[in-house]
Scaffold this motif. Structure first.
Motif, PDB file in Angstrom:
ATOM      1  N   ALA A 145      -5.186  -4.682  -2.080  1.00 19.00           N
ATOM      2  CA  ALA A 145      -4.961  -4.206  -3.448  1.00 19.00           C
ATOM      3  C   ALA A 145      -4.059  -5.207  -4.156  1.00 19.00           C
ATOM      4  CB  ALA A 145      -4.307  -2.828  -3.442  1.00 19.00           C
ATOM      5  N   VAL A 146      -4.609  -5.869  -5.177  1.00 17.78           N
ATOM      6  CA  VAL A 146      -3.868  -6.891  -5.915  1.00 17.78           C
ATOM      7  C   VAL A 146      -3.485  -6.314  -7.278  1.00 17.78           C
ATOM      8  CG1 VAL A 146      -3.924  -9.207  -6.905  1.00 17.78           C
ATOM      9  CG2 VAL A 146      -5.079  -8.749  -4.732  1.00 17.78           C
ATOM     10  N   ALA A 147      -2.193  -6.249  -7.542  1.00 17.46           N
ATOM     11  CA  ALA A 147      -1.701  -5.734  -8.824  1.00 17.46           C
ATOM     12  C   ALA A 147      -1.521  -6.893  -9.787  1.00 17.46           C
ATOM     13  CB  ALA A 147      -0.377  -5.005  -8.631  1.00 17.46           C
ATOM     14  N   VAL A 153       1.699  -3.377 -14.892  1.00 16.39           N
ATOM     15  CA  VAL A 153       1.685  -2.824 -13.533  1.00 16.39           C
ATOM     16  C   VAL A 153       2.828  -3.444 -12.731  1.00 16.39           C
ATOM     17  CG1 VAL A 153       0.349  -2.599 -11.417  1.00 16.39           C
ATOM     18  CG2 VAL A 153      -0.787  -2.404 -13.644  1.00 16.39           C
ATOM     19  N   GLY A 154       3.491  -2.596 -11.951  1.00 18.68           N
ATOM     20  CA  GLY A 154       4.635  -3.085 -11.190  1.00 18.68           C
ATOM     21  C   GLY A 154       4.323  -3.356  -9.732  1.00 18.68           C
ATOM     22  N   ARG A 196      -4.729   7.483   2.794  1.00 15.00           N
ATOM     23  CA  ARG A 196      -5.515   8.338   1.915  1.00 15.00           C
ATOM     24  C   ARG A 196      -5.184   8.140   0.444  1.00 15.00           C
ATOM     25  NH1 ARG A 196      -3.031  13.295   0.186  1.00 15.00           N
ATOM     26  NH2 ARG A 196      -0.845  13.375   0.845  1.00 15.00           N
ATOM     27  N   LEU A 197      -3.998   7.577   0.156  1.00 22.15           N
ATOM     28  CA  LEU A 197      -3.564   7.402  -1.227  1.00 22.15           C
ATOM     29  C   LEU A 197      -3.153   5.955  -1.492  1.00 22.15           C
ATOM     30  CD1 LEU A 197      -1.205  10.498  -1.787  1.00 22.15           C
ATOM     31  CD2 LEU A 197      -3.560  10.226  -2.587  1.00 22.15           C
ATOM     32  N   LEU A 198      -3.373   5.545  -2.735  1.00 21.42           N
ATOM     33  CA  LEU A 198      -2.794   4.304  -3.245  1.00 21.42           C
ATOM     34  C   LEU A 198      -1.920   4.689  -4.434  1.00 21.42           C
ATOM     35  CD1 LEU A 198      -2.634   1.164  -3.333  1.00 21.42           C
ATOM     36  CD2 LEU A 198      -4.500   1.255  -5.004  1.00 21.42           C
ATOM     37  N   ALA A 199      -0.653   4.323  -4.370  1.00 17.24           N
ATOM     38  CA  ALA A 199       0.273   4.604  -5.474  1.00 17.24           C
ATOM     39  C   ALA A 199       0.510   3.326  -6.257  1.00 17.24           C
ATOM     40  CB  ALA A 199       1.592   5.154  -4.944  1.00 17.24           C
ATOM     41  N   VAL A 200       0.523   3.440  -7.587  1.00 19.67           N
ATOM     42  CA  VAL A 200       0.691   2.285  -8.468  1.00 19.67           C
ATOM     43  C   VAL A 200       1.745   2.631  -9.513  1.00 19.67           C
ATOM     44  CG1 VAL A 200      -0.437   0.665 -10.036  1.00 19.67           C
ATOM     45  CG2 VAL A 200      -1.754   1.709  -8.159  1.00 19.67           C
ATOM     46  N   SER A 201       2.734   1.763  -9.692  1.00 21.26           N
ATOM     47  CA  SER A 201       3.744   1.983 -10.729  1.00 21.26           C
ATOM     48  C   SER A 201       3.462   1.082 -11.922  1.00 21.26           C
ATOM     49  CB  SER A 201       5.149   1.685 -10.181  1.00 21.26           C
ATOM     50  OG  SER A 201       5.284   0.313  -9.850  1.00 21.26           O
ATOM     51  N   ASP A 202       3.922   1.523 -13.114  1.00 17.57           N
ATOM     52  CA  ASP A 202       3.803   0.667 -14.296  1.00 17.57           C
ATOM     53  C   ASP A 202       5.087   0.734 -15.107  1.00 17.57           C
ATOM     54  OD1 ASP A 202       3.724   2.856 -16.142  1.00 17.57           O
ATOM     55  OD2 ASP A 202       1.569   3.054 -15.849  1.00 17.57           O
ATOM     56  N   ALA A 203       5.170  -0.145 -16.105  1.00 14.11           N
ATOM     57  CA  ALA A 203       6.410  -0.304 -16.868  1.00 14.11           C
ATOM     58  C   ALA A 203       6.714   0.879 -17.755  1.00 14.11           C
ATOM     59  CB  ALA A 203       6.341  -1.575 -17.705  1.00 14.11           C
ATOM     60  N   ASP A 256      11.322   0.784  -7.901  1.00 19.55           N
ATOM     61  CA  ASP A 256      10.818   0.747  -6.529  1.00 19.55           C
ATOM     62  C   ASP A 256      10.359   2.147  -6.159  1.00 19.55           C
ATOM     63  OD1 ASP A 256      10.224  -0.449  -4.080  1.00 19.55           O
ATOM     64  OD2 ASP A 256      12.146   0.127  -3.204  1.00 19.55           O
ATOM     65  N   PHE A 257       9.492   2.261  -5.147  1.00 20.71           N
ATOM     66  CA  PHE A 257       9.127   3.576  -4.625  1.00 20.71           C
ATOM     67  C   PHE A 257       8.667   3.414  -3.183  1.00 20.71           C
ATOM     68  CE2 PHE A 257       5.331   1.843  -6.565  1.00 20.71           C
ATOM     69  CZ  PHE A 257       4.301   2.172  -5.707  1.00 20.71           C
ATOM     70  N   ALA A 258       8.682   4.516  -2.432  1.00 17.81           N
ATOM     71  CA  ALA A 258       8.322   4.467  -1.016  1.00 17.81           C
ATOM     72  C   ALA A 258       7.771   5.811  -0.571  1.00 17.81           C
ATOM     73  CB  ALA A 258       9.540   4.096  -0.172  1.00 17.81           C
ATOM     74  N   PHE A 259       6.788   5.766   0.357  1.00  9.94           N
ATOM     75  CA  PHE A 259       6.250   6.972   0.988  1.00  9.94           C
ATOM     76  C   PHE A 259       7.104   7.345   2.190  1.00  9.94           C
ATOM     77  CE2 PHE A 259       2.221   5.811  -1.107  1.00  9.94           C
ATOM     78  CZ  PHE A 259       1.764   7.070  -1.501  1.00  9.94           C
ATOM     79  N   SER A 260       7.168   8.640   2.460  1.00  8.73           N
ATOM     80  CA  SER A 260       7.710   9.092   3.741  1.00  8.73           C
ATOM     81  C   SER A 260       6.706   8.742   4.837  1.00  8.73           C
ATOM     82  CB  SER A 260       7.975  10.596   3.711  1.00  8.73           C
ATOM     83  OG  SER A 260       6.768  11.309   3.459  1.00  8.73           O
TER      84      SER A 260
END
Length: 902
Positions: free
Chosen positions: A266-268, A295-296, A305-312, A338-342
């Motif tokens: 996955a390339v942001a 996109v961050g 099962r999930l892809l999480a994407v952050s944006d500005a 920043d963000f992180a999965f458990s």
């Protein structure tokens, strides 16, 4: 305060020397003489001065003094032939030379302490204004001589003699004030503070602003002939038909991440997220779009099962990886850092800049549940192993904090480090992949002006809170005035820590024992393989150096430019790396074979100019884009500064800086076809105020400063001659404008009024130097302004701050030149630094921080249409000459071309 302190130091140290006063002489037909018998002088730069046996052009020539030649004044002056003659000694040759002619000085006094001309900004017979309240008149040019009288700030005096310089580099004037006569310090060399600036004590008073009286029934502020409007122009009548006709550029790569099964990458980008099949990297990717801002970051959940994407815009969007459809959104009030999965993928911790840490339960992605909110400043986050606890590094102030997502409890590990006081900062930090360990480097600055820098390494076991790395000053990383750079990286086990210090890489155990080091010149990034057996270093020249068990193994080539982020795939089979060339390349590690390259084209659109024939665009760095083909041309040129105006004759005009040149600021005229410089024109320049170049590239206006006072010059680009110079009119110039027909110069100037300030808009006629209009603007301060293309209005952005409620209001003021009435429009969206008028002045086009372009009725401020497509702040807006095409550049690395649709 600086000036007052300087005066006190001068008095205490007794610095100064006595110079006998000499009455100035003014010869008929010439200026007041500036030389003094016994003083050192020099010929002004340029032509030589003749030395004559007698003070006459008919006398025998006994020698010459070249430009900048230094001499001693022996006798004089003798008046004759409309000038002043002085007998001087130049290298043992004695003769008479003239001081100047026709209102121009050919020689000048020199400060013997500095070797520079002893020149005042004020001349005999002029008035001066005191700039501080600690000045006074003295009987001689010596602080120990008796004081004649104190002179208050703002006082006006008459210059009757001088200038004279003493050995300290100070310039003294003999003045008359309140009927008393004495010496006043006009300027002082500020060597006490080890800086090059002068401390200015006096200047010329501002000239009165007297507007010319226009002929009855005329308004010289308006064009003589109204400009025609193209039927296809973007105006208030056609605003709702405007649509995107073309897009140039793909944006720029922000990052990438492997899917857990390493089949996908996955390339942001700044615009969207593209999902690539690792075995078919050259095939068309699946594109995920619809993001509100740039996109961050992308991150797969541990179970894939999930892809999480952050944006500005503060959104973390959740995508189902089977169909890659958006299935949920986590919205925040600030930018996501920043963000992180458990570890089980059921929770997400999101670090929000200037806001804190938000915990989300995403077990039901359609209806995420907000958990605890930990207020703070954001930073980076990781869940600790399989627990619900989160480690947060808030490098803004709190330091390292453990957050319990179930109870809301917090534990600060850095509370004993005293991060809050000035002088200490947490500049480098790293968390192990499982969150069990965290390391920081504390940067401490000691001293005032010449600081010493110290760096200390600390680390903790986040599960126990135990400090496992002994605090220790890093060797070789303290210096006066130099800040070292570091890279921190845990190996996959978390048991070893890599500390990069410049070209040297050191390896530490958790008790701070140094067990190895190596030299990797130019290393800018590093990555461990999942089992820790391989270590990759990205080098500035595009190479990737591989090490096995800390021994050199091999080199991977293929990136053009510096290597950025690198990451091994989950099993270590592949290595992916970002390059400064806007690419991601993937290698199979065992065979060293490159599987493929993901490449984006970025238009670099912080600044651009449109060619007169509208076939191409020149962007930052001199890159030329073919509009019809939508791609870069091979033709490129070197530009040391952003392009400003491309003329119809193919010449590019830019304001450029040459730091080693005696005249560092120049207008540079370059021939695009040959890439050769045609003309360089030295200009005055205040770095805070942009040089304004007319749309046809034949005029340029800039702001300079003399004796702490702004002045403005208008220069003819073709001849290099000054068309207009305005001095002693301005306190602080905020903005300049040239009218569309190049007749007028508009200047925004801020002036003090008691304890507050007042903005003035002054409009001058360039050809005559007449002041045509003077507007005193209330409750506003212009920092960016624009003329309407039809020449009938001027608009400017200003900020209204309310400290009581910590609120900043952005406003747009529009002045109609026909009536002199101004309308004030409040911006209902995030601040905008870009706006222009439509061709007929009926629309205001504004770009905001999240990529929207607003079309407003310029008279009412009502929004007529909204153009969307960019994902980042709008950096530039430009209309073509006919007003039929709108070009918008965004921080997302793309350029849009807008026009009327069907």
């Amino acid at each position: 305060m600086l000036r007052r302190f300087l005066l006190l130091v001068l008095c205490l140290l007794g610095i100064g020397s006595t110079v006998l006063a000499q009455e100035p002489t003014t010869c008929d037909g010439f200026l007041a003489s500036r030389l003094v018998v016994g003083q050192t002088g020099r010929v002004t730069p340029g032509s030589s001065n003749n030395l004559r046996a007698e003070p006459s052009t008919e006398a025998e020539r006994v020698g010459q003094i070249p430009g900048e030649g230094v001499f001693t004044v022996l006798e004089g002056p003798v008046c004759g032939e409309n000038t002043a003659w002085w007998q001087v000694d130049y290298g043992g040759v004695v003769g008479w030379t003239v001081e100047g002619l026709d209102g121009e000085y050919w020689v000048e006094p020199v400060d013997t302490a500095t070797g520079q001309p002893c020149i005042s900004n004020l001349q005999v017979g002029e008035q001066g204004e005191v700039l501080n309240d600690a000045g006074g008149l003295y009987e001689q040019t010596d602080w120990h001589s008796p004081k004649v009288i104190d002179v208050a700030e703002g006082a006006i005096f008459e210059v009757v003699g001088g200038p004279l310089c003493n050995d300290s580099g100070d310039v003294w004037l003999e003045v008359s004030y309140n009927g008393l006569r004495g010496w006043f310090l006009e300027s002082s060399s500020n060597f006490y503070y080890d800086v090059d600036d002068e401390v200015i004590m006096a200047r010329r008073p501002l000239k009165p602003l007297q507007t010319a009286v226009p002929a009855v029934g005329t308004n010289p502020l308006l064009p003589a002939v109204p400009a025609p409007v193209d039927p296809q122009a973007i105006t208030i009548k056609t605003a709702k038909q405007v649509t995107a006709l073309q897009t140039l550029g793909d944006g720029y790569i922000r990052g990438f991440n492997w899917s857990p099964d390493e089949s996908q990458l996955a390339v942001a980008s700044s615009v969207d997220v593209r999902i690539y099949d690792v075995q078919q990297l050259n095939a068309a990717p699946r594109i995920l779009s619809g993001f509100r801002g740039i996109v961050g970051e992308t991150l797969y959940s541990p179970d894939g099962r999930l892809l999480a994407v952050s944006d500005a815009a503060g959104v973390v969007s959740l995508w189902d990886t089977e169909r890659y459809e958006a299935i949920g959104q986590l919205e925040h009030d600030g930018a996501v850092e920043d963000f992180a999965f458990s570890q089980d993928g059921q929770q997400i911790a999101v670090a929000i800049k200037e806001f804190g840490i938000q915990i989300w339960d995403v077990s039901d992605t359609a209806q995420p549940i907000q958990g605890h909110l930990f207020e703070g400043r954001g930073g980076i986050v990781r869940f600790i192993a399989d627990s619900r606890r989160v480690v947060n590094v808030d490098h803004y102030g709190s330091g390292v904090v453990i957050l319990d997502a179930e109870t809301g409890a917090t534990q600060t590990l850095t509370q004993d480090l005293s991060l809050a006081p000035s002088g200490k900062s947490l500049d480098w930090y790293e968390i192990s992949s499982d969150g069990r360990y965290v390391a920081i480097i504390l940067h401490e600055m000691i001293g005032d002006f010449s600081m010493a820098h110290y760096f200390y390494l600390f680390g903790w076991n986040t599960e126990t809170g135990e400090q496992v790395v002994i605090d220790r000053e890093l060797p070789g990383q303290q210096s006066a005035g130099y800040i070292g750079g570091f890279d921190l990286l845990f190996d996959p086990t978390g048991d070893h820590l890599l500390v990069g210090t410049g070209d040297e890489q050191r390896f530490y155990g958790l008790q701070m024992e140094l067990f190895g080091s190596m030299t990797v010149a130019g290393a800018g990034s590093a990555a461990y393989s999942p089992d820790g057996s391989l270590l990759a270093f990205g080098i500035g020249d595009g190479a990737i150096h591989l090490y096995s068990n800390y021994q050199f193994l091999d080199v991977l080539y293929g990136i053009n430019g510096a290597v950025g982020r690198m990451k091994f795939s989950p099993s270590g089979t592949y290595l992916a790396a970002m390059g400064a060339d806007n690419t991601v390349r993937v290698w199979e590690v065992a065979s060293r074979q490159r599987l493929g390259t993901v490449q984006f084209e970025r238009i670099h659109t912080a600044f651009f100019v449109l060619s007169p024939d509208e076939t191409s665009i020149i962007t930052n760095g001199g890159i030329v884009w073919d509009i019809a083909a939508g791609e870069q041309l091979q033709q490129q040129m070197y530009l040391s500064s952003p392009p400003q105006v491309l003329r119809s004759d193919g010449l590019l005009v830019s304001d450029e800086f040459f730091p080693d040149d005696p005249a560092p600021r120049k207008l540079v005229v370059k021939n695009l076809s040959t890439n050769e410089i045609v003309r360089e024109i030295p200009i005055v320049k205040d770095d805070w105020i942009e040089t304004v170049i007319s749309k046809d590239g034949h005029l340029a206006a800039s702001v300079g400063q003399r004796y702490d006072q702004d002045f403005v010059q208008v220069v003819d680009v073709d001849s290099g001659q000054i068309s207009l110079e305005l001095a002693d009119y301005f306190e602080q110039v905020d903005s300049l404008l040239l009218s569309p027909d190049d007749r007028l110069l508009a200047v925004f100037d801020t002036r003090p009024v008691g304890e507050s300030e007042e903005e003035h808009l002054l409009i001058w006629e360039i050809a005559t130097g007449n002041l045509l209009a003077h507007y005193q603007l209330t409750d506003t301060s212009a920092f960016k302004a624009a003329y309407s293309p039809d020449g009938t209005a001027i608009a400017w952005l200003d900020i209204k701050a309310d400290a009581a409620v910590n609120n900043v209001e952005w406003r747009l003021d529009v002045l109609e030149l026909a009536t002199g009435q101004a309308a004030v429009h409040t911006l209902p969206f995030d601040q905008s630094l870009n706006f222009i008028f439509s061709a007929d002045g009926s629309l205001l086009v504004l770009g905001d921080r999240i990529g929207n372009i607003h079309l407003w009725d310029s008279q009412t401020g009502q929004e007529v249409a909204l153009l969307q497509g960019h994902t980042g702040a709008i950096s530039q807006l430009t209309l073509n000459r006919a007003g039929t095409r709108l070009y918008s550049a965004g921080e997302d690395g793309r350029l849009f071309i807008w026009g009327l649709g069907d």
